[in-house]
Design a protein around this motif. Sequence first.
Motif, PDB file in Angstrom:
ATOM      1  N   ASP A 102       0.803  -1.220   0.000  1.00  0.00           N
ATOM      2  CA  ASP A 102       0.000   0.000   0.000  1.00  0.00           C
ATOM      3  C   ASP A 102       0.837   1.271   0.000  1.00  0.00           C
ATOM      4  O   ASP A 102       0.379   2.314  -0.467  1.00  0.00           O
ATOM      5  CB  ASP A 102      -0.902   0.016   1.245  1.00  0.00           C
ATOM      6  CG  ASP A 102      -1.908  -1.118   1.224  1.00  0.00           C
ATOM      7  OD1 ASP A 102      -2.983  -0.926   0.666  1.00  0.00           O
ATOM      8  OD2 ASP A 102      -1.598  -2.198   1.761  1.00  0.00           O
ATOM      9  N   ASP A 103       2.037   1.195   0.539  1.00  0.00           N
ATOM     10  CA  ASP A 103       2.830   2.412   0.693  1.00  0.00           C
ATOM     11  C   ASP A 103       4.278   2.003   0.888  1.00  0.00           C
ATOM     12  O   ASP A 103       4.600   0.822   1.070  1.00  0.00           O
ATOM     13  CB  ASP A 103       2.335   3.208   1.901  1.00  0.00           C
ATOM     14  CG  ASP A 103       2.655   4.695   1.804  1.00  0.00           C
ATOM     15  OD1 ASP A 103       3.454   5.083   0.926  1.00  0.00           O
ATOM     16  OD2 ASP A 103       2.118   5.462   2.621  1.00  0.00           O
ATOM     17  N   LEU A 114       6.903   7.710   9.361  1.00  0.00           N
ATOM     18  CA  LEU A 114       6.448   6.323   9.355  1.00  0.00           C
ATOM     19  C   LEU A 114       5.174   6.173  10.177  1.00  0.00           C
ATOM     20  O   LEU A 114       4.226   5.505   9.756  1.00  0.00           O
ATOM     21  CB  LEU A 114       7.538   5.397   9.891  1.00  0.00           C
ATOM     22  CG  LEU A 114       7.152   3.909   9.973  1.00  0.00           C
ATOM     23  CD1 LEU A 114       6.809   3.366   8.594  1.00  0.00           C
ATOM     24  CD2 LEU A 114       8.282   3.098  10.593  1.00  0.00           C
ATOM     25  N   LEU A 115       5.124   6.789  11.345  1.00  0.00           N
ATOM     26  CA  LEU A 115       3.924   6.706  12.181  1.00  0.00           C
ATOM     27  C   LEU A 115       2.719   7.305  11.463  1.00  0.00           C
ATOM     28  O   LEU A 115       1.605   6.780  11.562  1.00  0.00           O
ATOM     29  CB  LEU A 115       4.164   7.418  13.511  1.00  0.00           C
ATOM     30  CG  LEU A 115       5.109   6.709  14.486  1.00  0.00           C
ATOM     31  CD1 LEU A 115       5.472   7.635  15.645  1.00  0.00           C
ATOM     32  CD2 LEU A 115       4.471   5.418  15.020  1.00  0.00           C
ATOM     33  N   ALA A 116       2.938   8.394  10.739  1.00  0.00           N
ATOM     34  CA  ALA A 116       1.841   9.003   9.987  1.00  0.00           C
ATOM     35  C   ALA A 116       1.348   8.059   8.895  1.00  0.00           C
ATOM     36  O   ALA A 116       0.132   7.925   8.660  1.00  0.00           O
ATOM     37  CB  ALA A 116       2.298  10.330   9.376  1.00  0.00           C
ATOM     38  N   ARG A 117       2.281   7.373   8.218  1.00  0.00           N
ATOM     39  CA  ARG A 117       1.890   6.418   7.176  1.00  0.00           C
ATOM     40  C   ARG A 117       1.133   5.240   7.787  1.00  0.00           C
ATOM     41  O   ARG A 117       0.184   4.721   7.190  1.00  0.00           O
ATOM     42  CB  ARG A 117       3.128   5.912   6.434  1.00  0.00           C
ATOM     43  CG  ARG A 117       3.937   6.990   5.726  1.00  0.00           C
ATOM     44  CD  ARG A 117       3.222   7.545   4.509  1.00  0.00           C
ATOM     45  NE  ARG A 117       3.995   8.577   3.843  1.00  0.00           N
ATOM     46  CZ  ARG A 117       4.894   8.358   2.901  1.00  0.00           C
ATOM     47  NH1 ARG A 117       5.155   7.122   2.512  1.00  0.00           N
ATOM     48  NH2 ARG A 117       5.533   9.371   2.337  1.00  0.00           N
ATOM     49  N   PRO A 174      -7.354   6.936  -2.035  1.00  0.00           N
ATOM     50  CA  PRO A 174      -6.739   8.142  -1.461  1.00  0.00           C
ATOM     51  C   PRO A 174      -5.589   7.810  -0.527  1.00  0.00           C
ATOM     52  O   PRO A 174      -5.649   6.851   0.245  1.00  0.00           O
ATOM     53  CB  PRO A 174      -7.902   8.802  -0.700  1.00  0.00           C
ATOM     54  CG  PRO A 174      -8.808   7.661  -0.358  1.00  0.00           C
ATOM     55  CD  PRO A 174      -8.728   6.724  -1.535  1.00  0.00           C
ATOM     56  N   GLY A 175      -4.536   8.607  -0.629  1.00  0.00           N
ATOM     57  CA  GLY A 175      -3.399   8.434   0.260  1.00  0.00           C
ATOM     58  C   GLY A 175      -2.461   7.310  -0.111  1.00  0.00           C
ATOM     59  O   GLY A 175      -1.393   7.177   0.484  1.00  0.00           O
ATOM     60  N   ARG A 176      -2.832   6.493  -1.081  1.00  0.00           N
ATOM     61  CA  ARG A 176      -1.987   5.366  -1.488  1.00  0.00           C
ATOM     62  C   ARG A 176      -1.099   5.757  -2.655  1.00  0.00           C
ATOM     63  O   ARG A 176      -1.485   6.540  -3.521  1.00  0.00           O
ATOM     64  CB  ARG A 176      -2.840   4.166  -1.909  1.00  0.00           C
ATOM     65  CG  ARG A 176      -3.504   3.440  -0.772  1.00  0.00           C
ATOM     66  CD  ARG A 176      -4.201   2.192  -1.267  1.00  0.00           C
ATOM     67  NE  ARG A 176      -3.301   1.311  -1.995  1.00  0.00           N
ATOM     68  CZ  ARG A 176      -3.675   0.146  -2.527  1.00  0.00           C
ATOM     69  NH1 ARG A 176      -4.925  -0.249  -2.436  1.00  0.00           N
ATOM     70  NH2 ARG A 176      -2.806  -0.607  -3.162  1.00  0.00           N
ATOM     71  N   VAL A 177       0.091   5.173  -2.682  1.00  0.00           N
ATOM     72  CA  VAL A 177       0.960   5.346  -3.843  1.00  0.00           C
ATOM     73  C   VAL A 177       0.482   4.390  -4.924  1.00  0.00           C
ATOM     74  O   VAL A 177       0.431   3.182  -4.710  1.00  0.00           O
ATOM     75  CB  VAL A 177       2.429   5.044  -3.499  1.00  0.00           C
ATOM     76  CG1 VAL A 177       3.297   5.233  -4.728  1.00  0.00           C
ATOM     77  CG2 VAL A 177       2.909   5.930  -2.372  1.00  0.00           C
TER      78      VAL A 177
END
Length: 234
Positions: A102-103, A114-117, A174-177
Amino acid sequence: MTGPGGKGNILVVDDEPQITRVLKTTLSSHGYGTRTAADGGEALQLMKDWCPDLVITDLRMPNMDGLELCRHLRAKSRIPIIVLSVKGEERAKVEALDAGADDYVTKPFNINELLARVRAALRRAAVPEEPDAESIEGGDFHIDLQTRAVRVRDREIHLTPKEFDLLLYLARHPGRVITHRALLAAVWGENSVQQPEYLRVFVGHLRKKLELDEHSPRYILTEPWVGYRFEPGE
């Protein structure tokens, strides 16, 4: 299933003891239940008796590497996966994302990033998919799937069919690479995965129409050498 702080369980897979030690200590201190494995095979064995809510895995490991682990997990599960890679491993990152990760976070990484991801991946996993939904609403966007109408902060945006298809695929993740290959296959078909110029042109068109400043985009963000990330706004 949740960790001691009620935030969920995380499996860290890396053959570097220093990395696993730091991540286990940090994640545990933030309320996550955390276990570690030294390679993909050990991770799969551990998961027979324990179900994490998210996996963080290195790519380069002996025995079963992170890429193979991603394929194994994605074949039977939708569990969020964040891969760790070193700078310069663009091809490996792309392969991992195409395999279902996912990321990604590049080593050496900032622990707050990293914590935010991690938080973002767990939030996305907690939202049930609505394949039959008539619209997508989030942040600054309202996308009507029936009329193919798009509004951004109450501005009506007129898109061509392919521009709409590209935005819709991004907005559904959303938010995914999303890698170049995945976007090309989803919007133009498998026969177009070697035509990255399609993306450059159409992403440019979307930015001109969606962004207040196309040269400093806030909605469609470029992940260098990898793909794009869609952020719908607050």
